[in-house]
Design an enzyme around this catalytic site. Structure first.
Site, PDB file in Angstrom:
ATOM      1  N   TYR A 160      -8.519 -10.319   2.355  1.00 27.85           N
ATOM      2  CA  TYR A 160      -9.706  -9.554   2.762  1.00 27.85           C
ATOM      3  C   TYR A 160     -10.533  -9.057   1.580  1.00 27.85           C
ATOM      4  O   TYR A 160     -11.632  -8.539   1.761  1.00 27.85           O
ATOM      5  CB  TYR A 160      -9.328  -8.403   3.707  1.00 27.85           C
ATOM      6  CG  TYR A 160      -8.428  -7.330   3.116  1.00 27.85           C
ATOM      7  CD1 TYR A 160      -8.870  -6.481   2.114  1.00 27.85           C
ATOM      8  CD2 TYR A 160      -7.133  -7.166   3.600  1.00 27.85           C
ATOM      9  CE1 TYR A 160      -8.049  -5.501   1.588  1.00 27.85           C
ATOM     10  CE2 TYR A 160      -6.303  -6.185   3.089  1.00 27.85           C
ATOM     11  CZ  TYR A 160      -6.769  -5.353   2.075  1.00 27.85           C
ATOM     12  OH  TYR A 160      -5.947  -4.395   1.563  1.00 27.85           O
ATOM     13  N   GLU A 161     -10.007  -9.200   0.359  1.00 23.50           N
ATOM     14  CA  GLU A 161     -10.828  -8.869  -0.819  1.00 23.50           C
ATOM     15  C   GLU A 161     -11.804 -10.016  -1.110  1.00 23.50           C
ATOM     16  O   GLU A 161     -12.597  -9.936  -2.045  1.00 23.50           O
ATOM     17  CB  GLU A 161      -9.929  -8.617  -2.030  1.00 23.50           C
ATOM     18  CG  GLU A 161      -9.043  -7.389  -1.888  1.00 23.50           C
ATOM     19  CD  GLU A 161      -8.052  -7.240  -3.038  1.00 23.50           C
ATOM     20  OE1 GLU A 161      -8.486  -7.106  -4.190  1.00 23.50           O
ATOM     21  OE2 GLU A 161      -6.833  -7.269  -2.775  1.00 23.50           O
TER      22      GLU A 161
ATOM     23  N   HIS B 222      -5.357  -9.361  -1.774  1.00 22.88           N
ATOM     24  CA  HIS B 222      -5.369  -9.728  -0.354  1.00 22.88           C
ATOM     25  C   HIS B 222      -6.500 -10.710  -0.046  1.00 22.88           C
ATOM     26  O   HIS B 222      -7.525 -10.716  -0.723  1.00 22.88           O
ATOM     27  CB  HIS B 222      -5.612  -8.491   0.516  1.00 22.88           C
ATOM     28  CG  HIS B 222      -4.639  -7.376   0.300  1.00 22.88           C
ATOM     29  ND1 HIS B 222      -4.724  -6.516  -0.767  1.00 22.88           N
ATOM     30  CD2 HIS B 222      -3.554  -6.990   1.011  1.00 22.88           C
ATOM     31  CE1 HIS B 222      -3.729  -5.639  -0.702  1.00 22.88           C
ATOM     32  NE2 HIS B 222      -2.999  -5.907   0.363  1.00 22.88           N
TER      33      HIS B 222
ATOM     34  N   ALA C  63       2.836  -2.282   3.897  1.00 20.35           N
ATOM     35  CA  ALA C  63       2.618  -1.244   4.900  1.00 20.35           C
ATOM     36  C   ALA C  63       2.184  -1.976   6.163  1.00 20.35           C
ATOM     37  O   ALA C  63       1.397  -2.919   6.093  1.00 20.35           O
ATOM     38  CB  ALA C  63       1.534  -0.291   4.442  1.00 20.35           C
TER      39      ALA C  63
ATOM     40  N   SER D 155       0.821  -1.227   0.000  1.00 17.21           N
ATOM     41  CA  SER D 155       0.000   0.000   0.000  1.00 17.21           C
ATOM     42  C   SER D 155       0.846   1.265   0.000  1.00 17.21           C
ATOM     43  O   SER D 155       1.705   1.442   0.865  1.00 17.21           O
ATOM     44  CB  SER D 155      -0.872   0.062   1.255  1.00 17.21           C
ATOM     45  OG  SER D 155      -1.851  -0.917   1.224  1.00 17.21           O
TER      46      SER D 155
ATOM     47  N   MET E  69      -1.794  -7.164   6.898  1.00 11.94           N
ATOM     48  CA  MET E  69      -2.832  -8.066   6.369  1.00 11.94           C
ATOM     49  C   MET E  69      -2.390  -8.755   5.084  1.00 11.94           C
ATOM     50  O   MET E  69      -3.242  -9.162   4.293  1.00 11.94           O
ATOM     51  CB  MET E  69      -4.111  -7.259   6.092  1.00 11.94           C
ATOM     52  CG  MET E  69      -4.609  -6.435   7.266  1.00 11.94           C
ATOM     53  SD  MET E  69      -5.970  -5.366   6.756  1.00 11.94           S
ATOM     54  CE  MET E  69      -6.106  -4.289   8.185  1.00 11.94           C
ATOM     55  N   SER E  70      -1.088  -8.843   4.869  1.00 11.34           N
ATOM     56  CA  SER E  70      -0.637  -9.373   3.573  1.00 11.34           C
ATOM     57  C   SER E  70       0.628 -10.206   3.743  1.00 11.34           C
ATOM     58  O   SER E  70       0.931 -10.682   4.836  1.00 11.34           O
ATOM     59  CB  SER E  70      -0.363  -8.205   2.617  1.00 11.34           C
ATOM     60  OG  SER E  70       0.765  -7.473   3.033  1.00 11.34           O
TER      61      SER E  70
ATOM     62  N   HIS F 147      -6.972   4.339   6.339  1.00 15.69           N
ATOM     63  CA  HIS F 147      -6.190   3.803   5.213  1.00 15.69           C
ATOM     64  C   HIS F 147      -5.529   4.923   4.398  1.00 15.69           C
ATOM     65  O   HIS F 147      -4.414   4.769   3.915  1.00 15.69           O
ATOM     66  CB  HIS F 147      -7.088   2.945   4.301  1.00 15.69           C
ATOM     67  CG  HIS F 147      -6.378   2.368   3.108  1.00 15.69           C
ATOM     68  ND1 HIS F 147      -5.377   1.419   3.218  1.00 15.69           N
ATOM     69  CD2 HIS F 147      -6.495   2.629   1.780  1.00 15.69           C
ATOM     70  CE1 HIS F 147      -4.923   1.116   2.007  1.00 15.69           C
ATOM     71  NE2 HIS F 147      -5.581   1.835   1.121  1.00 15.69           N
TER      72      HIS F 147
ATOM     73  N   ASN G 230       2.207   3.533  10.641  1.00 16.06           N
ATOM     74  CA  ASN G 230       1.408   4.041  11.776  1.00 16.06           C
ATOM     75  C   ASN G 230       1.735   3.222  13.015  1.00 16.06           C
ATOM     76  O   ASN G 230       2.264   2.113  12.911  1.00 16.06           O
ATOM     77  CB  ASN G 230      -0.094   3.902  11.462  1.00 16.06           C
ATOM     78  CG  ASN G 230      -0.482   2.474  11.130  1.00 16.06           C
ATOM     79  OD1 ASN G 230      -0.284   2.025   9.988  1.00 16.06           O
ATOM     80  ND2 ASN G 230      -0.982   1.743  12.092  1.00 16.06           N
TER      81      ASN G 230
ATOM     82  N   HIS H  39      -3.345   0.718  -4.446  1.00 15.48           N
ATOM     83  CA  HIS H  39      -2.701  -0.390  -5.156  1.00 15.48           C
ATOM     84  C   HIS H  39      -3.001  -0.247  -6.650  1.00 15.48           C
ATOM     85  O   HIS H  39      -4.139  -0.418  -7.073  1.00 15.48           O
ATOM     86  CB  HIS H  39      -3.257  -1.739  -4.684  1.00 15.48           C
ATOM     87  CG  HIS H  39      -2.760  -2.160  -3.349  1.00 15.48           C
ATOM     88  ND1 HIS H  39      -1.727  -3.056  -3.192  1.00 15.48           N
ATOM     89  CD2 HIS H  39      -3.136  -1.804  -2.114  1.00 15.48           C
ATOM     90  CE1 HIS H  39      -1.498  -3.233  -1.908  1.00 15.48           C
ATOM     91  NE2 HIS H  39      -2.351  -2.488  -1.231  1.00 15.48           N
TER      92      HIS H  39
HETATM   93  N1  HPA Z   1      -2.753  -2.929  10.992  1.00 14.52           N
HETATM   94  C1  HPA Z   1      -2.925  -3.781   9.957  1.00 14.52           C
HETATM   95  N2  HPA Z   1      -2.497  -3.525   8.733  1.00 14.52           N
HETATM   96  C2  HPA Z   1      -1.859  -2.362   8.527  1.00 14.52           C
HETATM   97  C3  HPA Z   1      -1.653  -1.437   9.552  1.00 14.52           C
HETATM   98  C4  HPA Z   1      -2.125  -1.728  10.857  1.00 14.52           C
HETATM   99  O1  HPA Z   1      -1.984  -0.955  11.824  1.00 14.52           O
HETATM  100  N3  HPA Z   1      -0.999  -0.382   9.002  1.00 14.52           N
HETATM  101  C5  HPA Z   1      -0.812  -0.677   7.688  1.00 14.52           C
HETATM  102  N4  HPA Z   1      -1.325  -1.876   7.394  1.00 14.52           N
END
Ligand code: HPA
Length: 254
Positions: free
Chosen positions: A74-75, A72, A102, A19, A194-195, A230, A218, A50
Site C-alpha cells: 500500500y506504500e 508494504h 498487527a 506495526s 495488509m502485510s 492506526h 483490534n 515502523h
Molecule cells: N485490518 C487490516 N489490517 C490491520 C488491522 C485490521 O483490522 N489491524 C491491524 N492491521
C-alpha cells in the site's frame, strides 16, 4: 560499517516486526543497527509505527537479524519490492524467518491483545513477488508445521495463550468494510492484515523455513461498535509486545 558487522555475524535466523512491535528488538539485546535507507535495495518505510531499521540481536549466543518495520504494497510498491528484505536476508545466509504483524481479529474466540500463530494464509492482494518468474512453487505448507509446534510448546511453557488461524492479506491501505469482513469470515479467515504474505511467498520460494505471528490489535471492522485508527493499532501492539518478545526468546533459544 554496521552492515559489515551484521553480515560478519552470519545470522541464520531473522524476525520481521510489524506495526507497533518494533520494541521487541530491544528485549532481544541489540548489538548493531542500520537504517533500511542504508541497505542496498531496501529504502525507508513511510508508515508511522515502523522504525525502518535492521538490527543485529544475540539470543543465547545465536545471531538473529531483526527488521524493525517493513515495506508494504500500500506504500505503492510491487510485491517484488515489498519482499526485498527477504531476498537480502537470504543473501546474508538467513534460512528461517519469523514474520510478525498487527492484525484485526475476525475469529470470535480470539481477544484483542492476543497472539495468533499463522497456520496458513489467503493471498487477496491480487499480486505475488514471484510475478515474471520463477514459477509454480509449492505452497502447501508455507508456515512450517514443526516450527509451529515449537512455538506452541514455548507458549505453553510461558503460560501464554497462542491462538492459531488463517491470515487474510488485503492490499489496504484503508481498513476493511464490515461487508468485506463478513466475506473474509466466510472464506475461512481468522485474522486480517495488509502485510506478511509477499514475504512468506518469497521466503518459501527461496526454500526458507517460515513462521508467522499476528498480534491481534483490534476487532475487525463491523464486529464491535467501534471505528479503526492506526494509532490505536500501534498502541495495542506496543502494550502486548512484551508477550511477543517472551515467546520469540523462548521459541528461538532452542
Ligand atoms: N485490518 C487490516 N489490517 C490491520 C488491522 C485490521 O483490522 N489491524 C491491524 N492491521
Amino acid at each position: 560499517m554496521s552492515l559489515d558487522l551484521i553480515s560478519a555475524a552470519r545470522p541464520d535466523t531473522a524476525i520481521i516486526l510489524g506495526s507497533g512491535l518494533g520494541s521487541v528488538a530491544g528485549a532481544l539485546g541489540v548489538e548493531a543497527e542500520v537504517p533500511f535507507a542504508e541497505v542496498p535495495g531496501l529504502g525507508a518505510s513511510t508508515v508511522p509505527g515502523h522504525a525502518g531499521r535492521l538490527v543485529l540481536c544475540r539470543l543465547t549466543g545465536r545471531a538473529v537479524l531483526v527488521a524493525q518495520g517493513r515495506r508494504h504494497l500500500y506504500e505503492g510498491l510491487s510485491a517484488y519490492e515489498a519482499a526485498a528484505g527477504i531476498r537480502f536476508m537470504h543473501g546474508l545466509g538467513v534460512r528461517r524467518v519469523v514474520l510478525t504483524n498487527a492484525a484485526g481479529a475476525i475469529n470470535a474466540g480470539f481477544e484483542v491483545g492476543g497472539l495468533m500463530l499463522i497456520t496458513d494464509h489467503l493471498n487477496l492482494q491480487g499480486t505475488s513477488p514471484l510475478l515474471g518468474g520463477p514459477h509454480f512453487h509449492d505452497m502447501s505448507e508455507v508456515y512450517s508445521r514443526s516450527w509451529r509446534e515449537r512455538f506452541q510448546q514455548a507458549a505453553s511453557g510461558l503460560g501464554l495463550k497462542l491462538h492459531e488461524g488463517v491470515y487474510a492479506a488485503l492490499l489496504g491501505p484503508q481498513y476493511e468494510t464490515p461487508a468485506e469482513i463478513r466475506m473474509l469470515r466466510t472464506l475461512g479467515a481468522d485474522a486480517v492484515g495488509m502485510s506478511t504474505v509477499p514475504e512468506a511467498i518469497q521466503a518459501r520460494a527461496l526454500g526458507m523455513e517460515v513462521a508467522g505471528l499476528s498480534m491481534l490489535t483490534n476487532w475487525a471492522a463491523g464486529l464491535k461498535p467501534q471505528t479503526l485508527d492506526h494509532r490505536e493499532v500501534v498502541a495495542v501492539g506496543r502494550q502486548a509486545s512484551q508477550d511477543l518478545a517472551r515467546l520469540l526468546k523462548t521459541a528461538l533459544a532452542s
